[in-house]
Design an enzyme around this catalytic site. Structure first.
Site, PDB file in Angstrom:
ATOM      1  N   LYS A 172       0.843  -1.194   0.000  1.00  0.00           N
ATOM      2  CA  LYS A 172       0.000   0.000   0.000  1.00  0.00           C
ATOM      3  C   LYS A 172       0.880   1.245   0.000  1.00  0.00           C
ATOM      4  CE  LYS A 172      -3.861   0.281   2.267  1.00  0.00           C
ATOM      5  NZ  LYS A 172      -4.913   0.296   3.323  1.00  0.00           N
ATOM      6  N   GLU A 212     -18.818  -8.745   9.678  1.00  0.00           N
ATOM      7  CA  GLU A 212     -19.834  -8.156  10.542  1.00  0.00           C
ATOM      8  C   GLU A 212     -20.796  -9.193  11.105  1.00  0.00           C
ATOM      9  OE1 GLU A 212     -18.254  -5.021   7.835  1.00  0.00           O
ATOM     10  OE2 GLU A 212     -19.092  -7.029   7.494  1.00  0.00           O
ATOM     11  N   ARG A 240     -25.066  -5.641   6.933  1.00  0.00           N
ATOM     12  CA  ARG A 240     -24.597  -6.948   6.498  1.00  0.00           C
ATOM     13  C   ARG A 240     -24.841  -8.022   7.559  1.00  0.00           C
ATOM     14  NH1 ARG A 240     -18.864  -6.150   3.437  1.00  0.00           N
ATOM     15  NH2 ARG A 240     -19.837  -7.576   1.971  1.00  0.00           N
TER      16      ARG A 240
END
Length: 643
Positions: A285, A371, A399
């Site tokens: 990243k 989740e 979710r």
């Protein structure tokens, strides 16, 4: 303004076809120019920088190897797709990214034919890609389908559900695992690249098939030992046993920043006739921009910044953020109660639980992008006497709705839901809007649902949730800073289901739920300038409703308005049901609910979005006057008087 970077090669690329026309020897320069363009563009608009920089070479290689848009490339989550947007005809608009009427910060079908599937939430790409691959087969229209998914998104069960299905179907699907954090098996330079190229090529695959045919002719008792020997040999060098067990042919790991490694491997998997293939690509990243490489967490999502120094331009506020108030308040409660634990789903800094973890490291749990698991994990903790706080953004809690109903509410377990990013979220747009939790949680029997009017109220609601043991309880608060109110040293436990009168008046009553209260009070000042002095109340609770307060307001005022940062079906709908069920709409009372309209609102500033929804002070005043019976001329005169 500093000059934009020199990009002579990128200037020639308007579509991926232009990229594919370039000699491959020039693609390294193209990638360097693309990286410079991304850095410069995001410095102007803000956005997801680190993840975009990490996939520069991978983006170039994918568009070089595959015939897009006929071949489909699906970017999981979508915030890594900025380089893809630049290469697919949207470079002229890239500096409108996440701005009103500008490019979305995520992939979007309506934006380009090169975006075959929209995404804002993670871990959907493999499922969507499998659907596209099967559709292509059924329609007799062969194409390559490539799903690019990050290693973080692979922590969600949905990704494995899709892989399990794809492997069983032997579908023609290519998954690129962009491993940019903790490598499953780190690459070892040239040897790793050579092995990956070898196992992705036709010679190895042909030899492997020949070996399988040979094994089939061996006595049955030798089949399993032979299979295990082959699997061990491949895993020893490449480490793909898990994906092989799911039915994928594994290739990798390979250096995702080395085009000399990427391109021949992508060519090989493109031309392979087999079923699902997973290519494990290791990237970094923020690659190529030192500030982002050194602090990838702080440069995952950025505001406008100085390209030379990396310093981000963040607005200074004297008010604390709601997220920080939640974290500080929870730490206070946990200091006195060892039963309090905190759970998040791959968002420790976004929810403020990184701060909680600094104080109580053994009592905070990051479960990854999972989740559903987070909610049921919290239910398990609650069932054994702990006091779990499950901190999840409103848009992501969607979710886990089945788990909230089935595992928490039906069992009447005291899980505390801290719902961050409630209401409009601005530049992240409709995929991240926290508009629906009031409606979907308000429908659940036994659920207590609160909304903080300001940062002081949020502190009280954390204390209230900590003390509440009679079932599930939720409290919501928005993105951004508070109103700058005086803060109590410690939160006080609120009486469940009771609101408060903030300002006493007559004729008009405005009952606010959540942080629109600041705009409601500003609207009240404007109405007072017209000789109208409305009563202002803070509901605090959607469920249970303060029925006594509502009945009192309805019985003593001509007009009753409700305001909320939620969709139809939320607070206003509950109030309307109560009024209608008790005959309180049969007399002179005129009732108008103000909520987020029944539509998906495009990205803009939060202020612009609330104004468009009629939920700013001007919109609240206009609704009050219209409900009182002001005609167009009277309305114009009144608005001119108070403008």
């Amino acid at each position: 303004m500093a000059d934009r970077p020199s990009t002579p090669l990128l200037d020639k690329v308007n579509t991926p076809a232009d990229l594919r026309a370039l000699p491959r020897a020039e693609l390294r320069q193209l990638a360097d120019e693309l990286r410079a363009e991304v850095i410069d563009a995001v410095s102007v608009t803000g956005g997801h920088l680190g993840s975009a920089l990490g996939v520069i070479e991978l983006t170039v290689a994918l568009h070089a190897a595959f015939d897009t848009p006929h071949d489909r490339i699906i970017w999981d989550v979508g915030h890594q797709a900025y380089p893809h947007k630049i290469l697919t005809g949207r470079r002229d608009r890239i500096r409108t990214l996440r701005q009103k009427n500008g490019l979305s910060g995520f992939t979007r079908r309506a934006e380009s034919e090169y975006d075959p599937f929209g995404a804002g939430h993670s871990s959907t790409s493999i499922s969507a890609g499998l659907g596209m691959a099967v559709a292509s087969d059924l329609q007799g229209n062969p194409r390559n389908v490539v799903a690019v998914i990050g290693d973080g998104a692979m922590s969600a069960g949905m990704a494995y559900e899709a892989m399990n299905n794809a492997g069983a179907m032997d579908a023609r699907l290519i998954v690129i695992l962009n491993d940019n954090d903790m490598s499953i098996a780190p690459p070892t330079g040239a040897l790793s690249a050579y092995l990956a190229r070898l196992v992705s090529g036709p010679v190895y695959r042909g030899t492997r098939e020949a070996a399988k045919n040979l094994v089939s002719k061996l006595p049955p008792f030798l089949h399993e030992p032979a299979r295990r020997t082959e699997e061990f040999a491949r895993s020893f060098f490449t480490g793909g046993t898990l994906f092989e067990e799911l039915g994928f042919y594994y290739v990798g790991p390979i250096d995702g920043h080395n085009l000399d490694h990427l391109l021949p491997i992508l060519d090989n998997v493109r031309d392979a006739a087999e079923g699902p293939i997973l290519v494990h690509v290791v990237t970094k990243k923020g690659k190529g921009y030192a500030p982002a490489e050194d602090a990838d967490d702080k440069y995952h999502g950025v505001s406008k910044f100085n390209v030379i120094t990396g310093a981000q331009a963040k607005a200074v506020s004297n008010a604390p953020s709601y997220t920080s108030v939640f974290a500080e308040s929870l730490i206070q409660e946990a200091n006195d109660d060892p039963r309090i634990v905190a759970i998040n789903a791959a968002m420790p800094s976004g929810t403020g639980l990184d701060k909680f973890g600094e104080v109580h490291p053994t009592r905070v749990f990051d479960v990854g992008i999972a989740e559903q698991h987070a909610v049921t994990f919290a239910a398990g903790l609650a069932s054994e006497g702990m006091r779990p706080f499950c901190a999840i953004y409103s848009t992501f809690l969607q979710r886990a709705y089945d788990q909230v109903v089935h595992d928490v509410a039906i069992q009447h377990l005291p899980v505390r839901f801290a719902i961050d990013r409630a209401g409009f979220v601005g530049a992240d747009g409709p995929t991240h809007a926290g508009n629906y939790d009031s409606a979907y949680l308000g429908a659940i029997p036994g659920m207590v649902h609160m909304a903080a009017a300001d940062e002081a109220e949020l502190r009280h609601m954390v204390a209230t949730a900590a003390a509440y043991d009679n079932g599930p309880i939720a409290f919501r608060y928005p993105r951004g800073e508070g109103l700058g109110v005086d803060m109590p040293a410690r939160g006080q436990v609120l009486p469940i289901g009771k609101g408060r009168i903030v300002r006493q008046g007559a004729t008009i009553a405005i009952l606010s739920y959540g942080t629109r209260l600041g705009e409601v009070l500003a609207a009240a000042d404007k109405l007072a300038a017209l000789g109208l002095n409305p009563t202002i109340a803070d509901a605090r609770f959607l469920k249970p409703l303060d029925e006594d307060l509502i009945a009192r307001l309805a019985g003593t005022h001509d007009v009753l308005l409700t305001t909320e940062e939620g969709a139809v079906g939320g607070f206003g709908s509950h109030v309307a049901t109560f009024l209608a069920s008790n005959g309180l709409l049969d007399g002179k009372l005129r009732f108008r609910p103000l909520m987020i309209p029944d539509r998906f609102d495009e990205h803009a500033t939060q202020a612009d979005m609330y104004a468009a929804a009629g939920l700013d002070r001007a919109g609240i005043v206009a609704t009050a006057l219209t409900t009182l019976g002001y005609d167009e001329a009277a309305m114009a005169a009144a608005m001119a008087q108070i403008s």
